[in-house]
Write a protein that holds these residues in place. Structure first.
Motif, PDB file in Angstrom:
ATOM      1  N   TRP A  26       0.826  -1.197   0.000  1.00 64.91           N
ATOM      2  CA  TRP A  26       0.000   0.000   0.000  1.00 64.91           C
ATOM      3  C   TRP A  26       0.866   1.255   0.000  1.00 64.91           C
ATOM      4  O   TRP A  26       1.976   1.260   0.518  1.00 64.91           O
ATOM      5  N   LEU A  27       0.328   2.319  -0.587  1.00 67.50           N
ATOM      6  CA  LEU A  27       0.979   3.620  -0.533  1.00 67.50           C
ATOM      7  C   LEU A  27      -0.100   4.673  -0.314  1.00 67.50           C
ATOM      8  O   LEU A  27      -0.836   5.033  -1.210  1.00 67.50           O
ATOM      9  N   ARG A  28      -0.253   5.085   0.929  1.00 67.55           N
ATOM     10  CA  ARG A  28      -1.247   6.070   1.354  1.00 67.55           C
ATOM     11  C   ARG A  28      -2.680   5.621   1.034  1.00 67.55           C
ATOM     12  O   ARG A  28      -3.401   6.289   0.284  1.00 67.55           O
ATOM     13  N   PRO A  29      -3.115   4.497   1.606  1.00 58.37           N
ATOM     14  CA  PRO A  29      -4.511   4.076   1.397  1.00 58.37           C
ATOM     15  C   PRO A  29      -5.469   5.094   1.992  1.00 58.37           C
ATOM     16  O   PRO A  29      -5.188   5.701   3.031  1.00 58.37           O
ATOM     17  N   MET A  30      -6.623   5.259   1.321  1.00 57.58           N
ATOM     18  CA  MET A  30      -7.600   6.252   1.777  1.00 57.58           C
ATOM     19  C   MET A  30      -9.002   5.647   1.836  1.00 57.58           C
ATOM     20  O   MET A  30      -9.271   4.798   2.662  1.00 57.58           O
ATOM     21  N   GLY A  31      -9.905   6.068   0.955  1.00 58.83           N
ATOM     22  CA  GLY A  31     -11.303   5.693   1.046  1.00 58.83           C
ATOM     23  C   GLY A  31     -11.539   4.197   0.936  1.00 58.83           C
ATOM     24  O   GLY A  31     -10.813   3.469   0.256  1.00 58.83           O
ATOM     25  N   MET A  32     -12.607   3.722   1.605  1.00 62.46           N
ATOM     26  CA  MET A  32     -12.962   2.312   1.599  1.00 62.46           C
ATOM     27  C   MET A  32     -14.466   2.171   1.436  1.00 62.46           C
ATOM     28  O   MET A  32     -15.238   3.022   1.869  1.00 62.46           O
ATOM     29  N   ALA A  33     -14.887   1.066   0.808  1.00 67.28           N
ATOM     30  CA  ALA A  33     -16.314   0.792   0.630  1.00 67.28           C
ATOM     31  C   ALA A  33     -16.533  -0.706   0.614  1.00 67.28           C
ATOM     32  O   ALA A  33     -15.689  -1.474   0.131  1.00 67.28           O
ATOM     33  N   LEU A  34     -17.679  -1.130   1.114  1.00 69.15           N
ATOM     34  CA  LEU A  34     -18.035  -2.542   1.188  1.00 69.15           C
ATOM     35  C   LEU A  34     -18.806  -2.953  -0.062  1.00 69.15           C
ATOM     36  O   LEU A  34     -19.775  -2.292  -0.452  1.00 69.15           O
ATOM     37  N   LEU A  35     -18.382  -4.053  -0.685  1.00 69.81           N
ATOM     38  CA  LEU A  35     -19.079  -4.607  -1.839  1.00 69.81           C
ATOM     39  C   LEU A  35     -20.161  -5.585  -1.388  1.00 69.81           C
ATOM     40  O   LEU A  35     -20.143  -6.088  -0.263  1.00 69.81           O
ATOM     41  N   ARG A  36     -21.081  -5.897  -2.301  1.00 73.42           N
ATOM     42  CA  ARG A  36     -22.169  -6.803  -1.949  1.00 73.42           C
ATOM     43  C   ARG A  36     -21.679  -8.201  -1.612  1.00 73.42           C
ATOM     44  O   ARG A  36     -22.314  -8.922  -0.848  1.00 73.42           O
ATOM     45  N   ASP A  37     -20.548  -8.611  -2.192  1.00 73.14           N
ATOM     46  CA  ASP A  37     -20.030  -9.952  -1.929  1.00 73.14           C
ATOM     47  C   ASP A  37     -19.205 -10.019  -0.645  1.00 73.14           C
ATOM     48  O   ASP A  37     -18.639 -11.065  -0.322  1.00 73.14           O
ATOM     49  N   GLY A  38     -19.123  -8.915   0.083  1.00 74.91           N
ATOM     50  CA  GLY A  38     -18.369  -8.889   1.324  1.00 74.91           C
ATOM     51  C   GLY A  38     -16.945  -8.396   1.174  1.00 74.91           C
ATOM     52  O   GLY A  38     -16.254  -8.188   2.178  1.00 74.91           O
ATOM     53  N   GLY A  39     -16.481  -8.229  -0.061  1.00 82.01           N
ATOM     54  CA  GLY A  39     -15.158  -7.669  -0.284  1.00 82.01           C
ATOM     55  C   GLY A  39     -15.125  -6.190   0.041  1.00 82.01           C
ATOM     56  O   GLY A  39     -16.167  -5.533   0.169  1.00 82.01           O
ATOM     57  N   VAL A  40     -13.934  -5.651   0.186  1.00 85.40           N
ATOM     58  CA  VAL A  40     -13.756  -4.237   0.528  1.00 85.40           C
ATOM     59  C   VAL A  40     -12.890  -3.572  -0.534  1.00 85.40           C
ATOM     60  O   VAL A  40     -11.790  -4.049  -0.829  1.00 85.40           O
ATOM     61  N   LEU A  41     -13.374  -2.477  -1.103  1.00 81.13           N
ATOM     62  CA  LEU A  41     -12.578  -1.679  -2.030  1.00 81.13           C
ATOM     63  C   LEU A  41     -11.818  -0.617  -1.246  1.00 81.13           C
ATOM     64  O   LEU A  41     -12.360   0.000  -0.333  1.00 81.13           O
TER      65      LEU A  41
END
Length: 363
Positions: free
Chosen positions: A77-92
């Motif tokens: 990783w290099l400066r991770p920021m925003g995150m969101a949950l997908l319908r399949d349970g994965g995380v962007l």
């Protein structure tokens, strides 16, 4: 009345795991509450993803009194920021420094590239070849992933043939400030995104305002890239701190936004410029309930970073009010009720509920 409590971290800069009072962060920014009640933290300058959960075997004490921190992903990783949950349970996750959007598997053990070739730019096209310019915020609208990137909003959508594509739906490569159809709208360092009643709210950080993205698709198609129209909800392209109705209220570098529909929210702390660093995740208990019939008009909580404050955006009353922190731009780490608590560049926000929190057991 809001009550602010430190959950984890202190003024110490670092990446130490452990109980909340021992753990350390390096400019934590965005937060994401998972279905199991644990909380993901993008430890931005630490280049890692952390998780805040209860101490295993805890006695059921509230999160602020029984939190522990663990690193779940520290490589690549290099400066991770925003995150969101997908319908399949994965995380962007927006891998800001690598100009990519990456995906964490539902078990949080595997990281893969979701979109972006790694080169900085604004090229649209197939997801594997598309370019990004420092993605910051991410959310899911219907089956489309929206990304704030540079001074624009990008959409990652699935083509009829099944492949993922990236398209710019609002803004452009240059900063500015204007409402209107996506192609003519302009932003300045847009950040956090929040799905809202069929549309999306956006923190336009550099323009010191909150924007409303009205999205639509052609009536003949439930697939494809949406069209976007942009409106300003509150704030203008000038920093300020005034409460009041939406036309007159002012913000300063709003960096996070979350629905004020639950009684507890968590905000992440960032380092103060030219001052002693404060690396904390904090908890704000807010009394605000909304019946189902009013949820489309419910209030939102804004992390007003430049004012070191949490602000309430009420669309029902068309007003902005301060609920915690100081509009005199005083910074600090003092916990307590809203009239005494001090914040230090609050950034990320995520709603949590004690009824969904449980101990996380490691192998």
């Amino acid at each position: 009345m809001a009550v602010v409590v430190t959950v984890a971290g202190s003024y110490r800069l670092g990446g130490e795991d452990g109980p909340g009072e021992v753990a350390s962060f390096n400019s934590p920014s965005e937060l994401l509450c998972l279905p199991d009640g644990s909380l993901l933290v993008a430890d931005t300058a630490g280049d890692r993803i952390r998780r805040v959960c209860r101490l295993p075997g805890g006695d059921g004490a509230p999160l602020p009194a029984g939190a522990s921190v663990e690193t779940i992903s520290a490589k690549g990783w290099l400066r991770p920021m925003g995150m969101a949950l997908l319908r399949d349970g994965g995380v962007l996750v927006c891998d800001h420094g690598h100009n990519r959007v990456r995906r964490l598997s539902p078990d949080l053990r595997t990281v893969s590239v979701y979109a972006g070739c790694g080169l900085r730019g604004s090229r649209d096209g197939p997801a594997h070849a598309a370019q990004f310019a420092g993605p910051r915020g991410v959310c899911v609208w219907q089956d489309v992933v929206l990304i704030t990137d540079g001074h624009s909003v990008r959409a990652i959508w699935r083509a009829p043939g099944g492949g993922l594509h990236v398209s710019t739906v609002a803004g452009g490569p240059h900063e500015g400030y204007s409402d209107g159809p996506g192609a003519s709208a302009r932003f300045c360092r847009p950040g956090a995104l929040l799905p809202f009643s069929g549309s999306v709210l956006l923190c336009d950080t550099g323009n010191h305002c909150v924007r409303h993205l009205l999205l639509a698709r052609a009536e003949s198609s439930a697939l494809g890239v949406p069209t976007v129209s942009v409106l300003t909800l509150c704030g203008r392209a000038m920093a300020g701190s005034a409460d009041g109705d939406l036309r007159d209220a002012q913000l300063s570098a709003p960096s996070g936004i979350a629905p004020l529909s639950l009684t507890e929210l968590v905000s992440a702390r960032a380092r103060a410029r030219g001052q002693r660093a404060e690396q904390r995740v904090r908890y704000a208990s807010l009394t605000c309930h909304h019946p189902p019939a009013r949820r489309a008009r419910r209030a939102q909580l804004i992390a007003d970073s430049g004012n070191n404050a949490l602000r309430k955006l009420s669309l029902q009353h068309e007003a902005v009010a301060t609920v915690a922190g100081s509009l005199e731009r005083k910074w600090g780490v003092r916990d307590g009720s809203a009239d005494v608590a001090l914040l230090n560049l609050p950034r990320g926000l995520a709603p949590v509920s004690y009824t969904h929190l449980r101990a996380h057991e490691t192998d």
